[in-house]
Design a protein around this motif. Structure first.
Motif, PDB file in Angstrom:
ATOM      1  N   GLY A 170       5.388   4.196   6.225  1.00  0.00           N
ATOM      2  CA  GLY A 170       5.022   2.916   6.778  1.00  0.00           C
ATOM      3  C   GLY A 170       5.861   1.828   6.144  1.00  0.00           C
ATOM      4  O   GLY A 170       6.696   2.119   5.279  1.00  0.00           O
ATOM      5  N   GLU A 171       5.713   0.612   6.559  1.00  0.00           N
ATOM      6  CA  GLU A 171       4.784   0.223   7.619  1.00  0.00           C
ATOM      7  C   GLU A 171       5.355   0.577   8.987  1.00  0.00           C
ATOM      8  O   GLU A 171       6.573   0.599   9.148  1.00  0.00           O
ATOM      9  N   MET A 172       4.466   0.837   9.976  1.00  0.00           N
ATOM     10  CA  MET A 172       4.967   1.142  11.307  1.00  0.00           C
ATOM     11  C   MET A 172       3.952   0.766  12.382  1.00  0.00           C
ATOM     12  O   MET A 172       2.742   0.737  12.136  1.00  0.00           O
ATOM     13  N   GLN A 173       4.500   0.473  13.551  1.00  0.00           N
ATOM     14  CA  GLN A 173       3.665   0.164  14.707  1.00  0.00           C
ATOM     15  C   GLN A 173       3.037   1.438  15.253  1.00  0.00           C
ATOM     16  O   GLN A 173       3.534   2.550  15.009  1.00  0.00           O
ATOM     17  N   ALA A 189       0.838  -1.209   0.000  1.00  0.00           N
ATOM     18  CA  ALA A 189       0.000   0.000   0.000  1.00  0.00           C
ATOM     19  C   ALA A 189       0.871   1.257   0.000  1.00  0.00           C
ATOM     20  O   ALA A 189       0.579   2.239  -0.705  1.00  0.00           O
ATOM     21  N   VAL A 190       1.940   1.229   0.776  1.00  0.00           N
ATOM     22  CA  VAL A 190       2.873   2.360   0.811  1.00  0.00           C
ATOM     23  C   VAL A 190       3.499   2.574  -0.570  1.00  0.00           C
ATOM     24  O   VAL A 190       3.613   3.709  -1.052  1.00  0.00           O
ATOM     25  N   GLN A 191       3.866   1.497  -1.221  1.00  0.00           N
ATOM     26  CA  GLN A 191       4.456   1.600  -2.547  1.00  0.00           C
ATOM     27  C   GLN A 191       3.459   2.179  -3.553  1.00  0.00           C
ATOM     28  O   GLN A 191       3.825   2.995  -4.408  1.00  0.00           O
ATOM     29  N   ILE A 192       2.210   1.771  -3.436  1.00  0.00           N
ATOM     30  CA  ILE A 192       1.167   2.308  -4.330  1.00  0.00           C
ATOM     31  C   ILE A 192       1.022   3.812  -4.137  1.00  0.00           C
ATOM     32  O   ILE A 192       0.899   4.573  -5.111  1.00  0.00           O
ATOM     33  N   LEU A 193       1.043   4.270  -2.894  1.00  0.00           N
ATOM     34  CA  LEU A 193       0.955   5.711  -2.627  1.00  0.00           C
ATOM     35  C   LEU A 193       2.143   6.445  -3.244  1.00  0.00           C
ATOM     36  O   LEU A 193       1.990   7.541  -3.794  1.00  0.00           O
ATOM     37  N   LYS A 194       3.326   5.849  -3.182  1.00  0.00           N
ATOM     38  CA  LYS A 194       4.504   6.464  -3.799  1.00  0.00           C
ATOM     39  C   LYS A 194       4.333   6.571  -5.309  1.00  0.00           C
ATOM     40  O   LYS A 194       4.659   7.603  -5.913  1.00  0.00           O
ATOM     41  N   GLU A 195       3.798   5.527  -5.909  1.00  0.00           N
ATOM     42  CA  GLU A 195       3.605   5.530  -7.360  1.00  0.00           C
ATOM     43  C   GLU A 195       2.535   6.532  -7.786  1.00  0.00           C
ATOM     44  O   GLU A 195       2.601   7.076  -8.890  1.00  0.00           O
ATOM     45  N   ARG A 196       1.593   6.774  -6.910  1.00  0.00           N
ATOM     46  CA  ARG A 196       0.539   7.750  -7.227  1.00  0.00           C
ATOM     47  C   ARG A 196       1.018   9.190  -7.063  1.00  0.00           C
ATOM     48  O   ARG A 196       0.333  10.128  -7.485  1.00  0.00           O
ATOM     49  N   ASN A 197       2.148   9.362  -6.408  1.00  0.00           N
ATOM     50  CA  ASN A 197       2.698  10.703  -6.185  1.00  0.00           C
ATOM     51  C   ASN A 197       1.679  11.605  -5.475  1.00  0.00           C
ATOM     52  O   ASN A 197       1.407  12.731  -5.910  1.00  0.00           O
TER      53      ASN A 197
END
Length: 331
Positions: free
Chosen positions: A243-246, A228-236
């Motif tokens: 993330g990911e984080m506790q 999900a974090v990678q997808i957000l990066k790709e969406r700019n």
């Protein structure tokens, strides 16, 4: 000034028109009086005018100033029916079925008012199941451009102001999607960031939560959040996220610096995205009960235009507050 007072103040600055389709509920009628007195929105009630006025008189609600629209006498009903047929033609909806829905189902009629610009937003659910409210909204209003996922957020307001921004922190999704995919988690993050800006007035700092912080654990559930974090990066996207984080790494500055020293979000997050509905729902209720936090919501997000769902156990004040929240979501 508390969050709701601030939201109401913002709603007064740019008055919107909100539909309340459940005019048979006396709590709704009493809330209309409060909304009108607070000057937070223009109100449309759906139903037969004489019945609504009689019901308001019986429960002592002064609804003068509200607009009443009876679908069975509505001049543009053919436009609404034709629009619904066009929207649902792939599902085989007939003209007769659309006519029946528009004239007998106030949630569908109200959502069509919003879709076609005759109103800005809708609040329902005091006398309806969540599934029925969302069904009408998704089928008629659809999702926002670039977003495929309808979700929700709670705005948590804590008295001590220790976490988030002066005690304000958003939790998503706590009410709609049981087991979101990575792409849906990215949608939830984007929608919740937008809610943080439009409703709460915060500059979002989004933490994608897991039981792992930056690779401290390996598991398919962690991979879902990482993706999900990678997808957000790709969406700019135009908001800060990481993330990911506790959870402690997300909101406690000292722990964030220790576990994720390179992160611009860790330790200072004001938006928390939970990996699934179980953790989100459990999390907000624990904070609500243990910390005595006010949980404002759920605020529905991801739709092209705002629709919000009430609990069937809601109070008059809950309804009037959600009307103000919905008004601030309107563009």
């Amino acid at each position: 000034m508390g969050l709701i007072d601030s939201i109401k103040e913002n709603a007064r600055k740019n008055l919107k028109t909100i539909v309340l389709p459940e005019s048979e509920d006396e709590r709704v009628l009493k809330a209309v009086e409060q909304v009108i007195n607070d000057k937070t929105a223009n109100v449309i009630l759906i139903g037969e005018e004489e019945t609504i006025k009689n019901d308001a008189a019986k429960c002592g609600a002064n609804i003068a100033g509200a607009t009443i629209v009876d679908p069975k006498k509505f001049a543009n009903i053919d436009v609404y029916v034709n629009e619904l047929v066009e929207l649902r033609k792939a599902k085989g909806l007939t003209q007769a079925q659309a006519q029946e829905l528009m004239t007998s189902e106030p949630r569908f009629f109200g959502c069509m008012m919003v879709r076609l610009g005759d109103a800005d937003g809708l609040v329902a659910g005091s006398n309806s199941a969540t599934a029925d409210v969302l069904k009408a909204a998704i089928q008629v209003i659809k999702t926002a451009p670039g977003i495929k996922t309808v979700s929700s957020t709670f705005v948590m307001e804590t008295a001590d102001g220790k976490f988030g921004d002066n005690g304000l922190i958003l939790f998503g999704d706590c009410a709609v999607l049981p087991d979101p995919t990575s792409e849906q988690l990215a949608d939830i993050a984007a929608s919740t960031a937008a809610t943080a800006k439009s409703v709460v007035g915060l500059e979002p700092r989004v933490a994608m939560l897991s039981f792992s912080t930056m690779g401290s654990a390996s598991h398919p559930l962690v991979d879902k959040v990482k993706n999900a974090v990678q997808i957000l990066k790709e969406r700019n996207v135009d908001f800060a996220f990481d993330g990911e984080m506790q959870a402690d790494a997300a909101i406690v500055e000292a722990i964030g610096k220790k576990k994720a020293p390179e992160s611009k979000v860790a330790g200072t997050a004001n938006v928390l995205i939970f990996p699934d509905l179980q953790s989100g729902n459990i999390g907000y209720k624990l904070v609500q009960r243990f910390a005595g936090a006010d949980a404002h919501g759920p605020i529905v997000q991801g739709l092209a235009k705002p629709v919000n769902d009430l609990s069937r156990g809601c109070s008059v004040e809950d309804i009037s507050n959600l009307v103000a929240i919905t008004a601030t979501q309107c563009k």
